[in-house]
Enzyme design. Structure first.
Site, PDB file in Angstrom:
ATOM      1  N   HIS A 157       0.833  -1.218   0.000  1.00 40.97           N
ATOM      2  CA  HIS A 157       0.000   0.000   0.000  1.00 40.97           C
ATOM      3  C   HIS A 157       0.865   1.266   0.000  1.00 40.97           C
ATOM      4  CE1 HIS A 157      -3.170  -2.834   1.308  1.00 40.97           C
ATOM      5  NE2 HIS A 157      -2.233  -3.285   2.132  1.00 40.97           N
ATOM      6  N   SER A 186      14.152  21.827 -16.850  1.00 46.50           N
ATOM      7  CA  SER A 186      12.918  22.582 -17.042  1.00 46.50           C
ATOM      8  C   SER A 186      13.271  23.918 -17.657  1.00 46.50           C
ATOM      9  CB  SER A 186      12.245  22.781 -15.688  1.00 46.50           C
ATOM     10  OG  SER A 186      11.427  23.919 -15.719  1.00 46.50           O
ATOM     11  N   LYS A 218      15.665  21.773 -11.822  1.00 50.18           N
ATOM     12  CA  LYS A 218      14.985  20.508 -12.111  1.00 50.18           C
ATOM     13  C   LYS A 218      15.779  19.535 -12.970  1.00 50.18           C
ATOM     14  CE  LYS A 218      10.657  20.192 -12.013  1.00 50.18           C
ATOM     15  NZ  LYS A 218       9.780  19.339 -11.237  1.00 50.18           N
ATOM     16  N   GLU A 221       9.025   8.324 -17.452  1.00 51.48           N
ATOM     17  CA  GLU A 221       7.661   8.859 -17.606  1.00 51.48           C
ATOM     18  C   GLU A 221       7.094   8.545 -18.986  1.00 51.48           C
ATOM     19  OE1 GLU A 221       7.812  12.678 -14.573  1.00 51.48           O
ATOM     20  OE2 GLU A 221       8.238  12.966 -16.676  1.00 51.48           O
TER      21      GLU A 221
END
Ligand code: ARG
Length: 483
Positions: free
Chosen positions: A164, A291, A297, A304
């Site tokens: 979980h 970024s 970043k 992804e």
């Protein structure tokens, strides 16, 4: 049909048609700009068919020689980019056949004896897919080896195992990597199974009913490597089924979708692990992007995108399976729609596997013979995270059970101990013995071994468990299996 007629761009199939196809319909029905990708399989299939026709005395040796010569030239033309693909010749099959006839005359027109584009295209797709599956198998071996390398270096590194997404029990990072090796090894098995059913010959089914020519289908199958493990030729046994079903393409895409789902699960973990909140791993900069507005970043674009592309492959599976639904026997033009999803599935999967092997395991440095630039594992934040979540609570319960307490009672005792530790903001192993003994008097000094992350890890010695001794056994098994 006369290929000469087609070559003259008359756009008519025979005297039967009173008007040519409209340009819009031509573009709508034409597949050559994507199915030209099948050219190698198409030529291989034609050569095997021609060789058999000659051996059976259906065409002359002279015609066969002309076909071989013509195809050799066509191969060179395609490889060098000189071949002129024509939209009005509809597909890869008619383009190649028309050029053959242009080059060698009547011999080219004899090639299609006892054959239809229906059994021809089914053969081409099977041949092409079979070879692609072999490449995918190799890439899966590479990826598994990359994971093994990382696993081997990190057998003793501890991270919190989650259920979980809550800290559950300490787990070896090597063990965690081997979980993915298991998934990818099953994917490889699935592709092998699908390969077996794909590697069967439709040629000889002709349009749908077989042919009156005395073909030797098994000879063609052998020539094309469509044989089983014992070298026996594999031939589709029902002509209607042979030209019409694309179940092999569907089950391939299902296996590919599942493989991408495994990649996607791994991607999700890599993305979490490299976030500032986890800090468990780093991947090399070349797999990340910055970024345009936030200078600090480094985004995990590759995992992804892989997670995103999984949706695309699952979509292709839906497309193909829906394509088949409701098709009466035998061949229907619907089946021309199998190619783009199939091609894109193969491309997406191969690129993803390639990039993941490198991202995880690094790139081979030819000079040193070592792989470099793979995933970096930060053991310290992993262990710290395991310590934050009372990951050894089950070990305390197991300890009490070994002292004679029923498991349910032990579970309850430990819940109280965890509550106390939480209120003091310490780990279970930081509670003094006297405090622990308040929860149960059988607790002794040896409990601290049990409460340590290492003690917990090494105790899980079940076959397939996370104890380093077990993980090393599994590693050795995989090494032998992958060679
Ligand atoms: N381009 C067609 C396909 O991909 C080849 C078979 C065409 N057969 C036919 N009878 N129209 O399925």
């Amino acid at each position: 049909m006369s290929t000469n007629q087609l070559d003259k761009k008359s756009n008519a199939w025979s005297a039967l048609f009173s008007e040519p196809m409209s340009d819009l319909v031509k573009r709508y029905t034409s597949s050559v700009f994507f199915d030209k990708r099948l050219w190698q399989a198409d030529i291989a299939g034609s050569l095997a068919h021609a060789e058999m026709l000659a051996a059976q005395g259906i065409i002359g040796a002279e015609d066969h020689a002309c076909i071989v010569r013509g195809m050799t030239q066509i191969r060179t033309e395609i490889e060098s980019g000189q071949f002129e693909w024509k939209l009005e010749l509809e597909d890869v099959h008619l383009n190649i056949e028309a050029r053959l006839t242009q080059l060698v005359g009547d011999a080219g027109k004899r090639l299609h004896t006892g054959r239809s584009r229906n059994d021809q295209v089914a053969t081409d797709v099977r041949l092409w897919l079979r070879d692609e599956m072999d490449l995918i198998g190799d890439l899966l071996v590479e990826l598994q080896k990359s994971l093994l390398d990382v696993a081997e270096k990190n057998v003793e590194v501890i991270l919190p195992g989650f259920t979980h997404l809550q800290v559950a029990q300490p787990v070896s990072f090597g063990h965690h990597m081997l979980a993915y090796v298991e998934m990818f090894s099953r994917d490889a098995e699935r592709f092998e199974e699908v390969r077996r059913r794909t590697n069967r010959l439709p040629l000889g089914a002709a349009a749908l009913a077989g042919t009156s020519f005395p073909l030797d289908r098994e000879r063609v199958a052998r020539k094309l490597g469509m044989v089983d493990a014992q070298g026996q030729p594999q031939v589709c046994q029902n002509s209607l089924d042979a030209v019409s079903d694309r179940d092999f393409a569907i089950e391939f895409t299902a296996a590919a979708a599942l493989c991408m789902v495994h990649i996607s699960r791994m991607s999700e973990e890599l993305i979490l692990w490299m976030s500032q909140n986890f800090g468990f791993i780093k991947i090399a900069d070349r797999f990340t992007t910055g970024s345009s507005i936030m200078p600090q970043k480094k985004n995990p674009d590759v995992p992804e995108l892989a997670r995103g592309k999984t949706g695309r492959v699952v979509g292709h599976l839906m497309g193909l399976i829906t394509l088949m639904k409701g098709q009466p026997l035998a061949y229907n033009k619907d089946n021309q729609e199998d190619k783009e999803p199939l091609f894109d599935t193969v491309d997406t999967l191969k690129n993803t596997l390639r990039i993941f092997s490198e991202m995880v395991g690094g790139q081979l440095n030819a000079a040193s013979g070592q792989k470099e630039g793979g995933m970096t594992v930060n053991s310290q934040p992993m262990e710290a995270a395991a310590l934050r979540g009372y990951a050894t609570a089950t070990d305390l319960a197991d300890y009490l059970v070994k002292k004679g307490l029923p498991f349910r009672d032990a579970h309850e005792v430990v819940a109280h101990a965890v509550k106390a530790a939480t209120s003091h903001q310490v780990d279970l192993s930081e509670l003094p013995l006297s405090v622990l003994q308040e929860f149960n008097p059988t607790i002794e000094k040896d409990v601290y071994e049990v409460l340590s992350l290492r003690g917990s890890l090494h105790a899980r010695t079940t076959l397939g468990g996370t104890a380093p001794a077990q993980v090393r056994i599994q590693l050795a098994r995989h090494r032998v299996r992958l060679g």
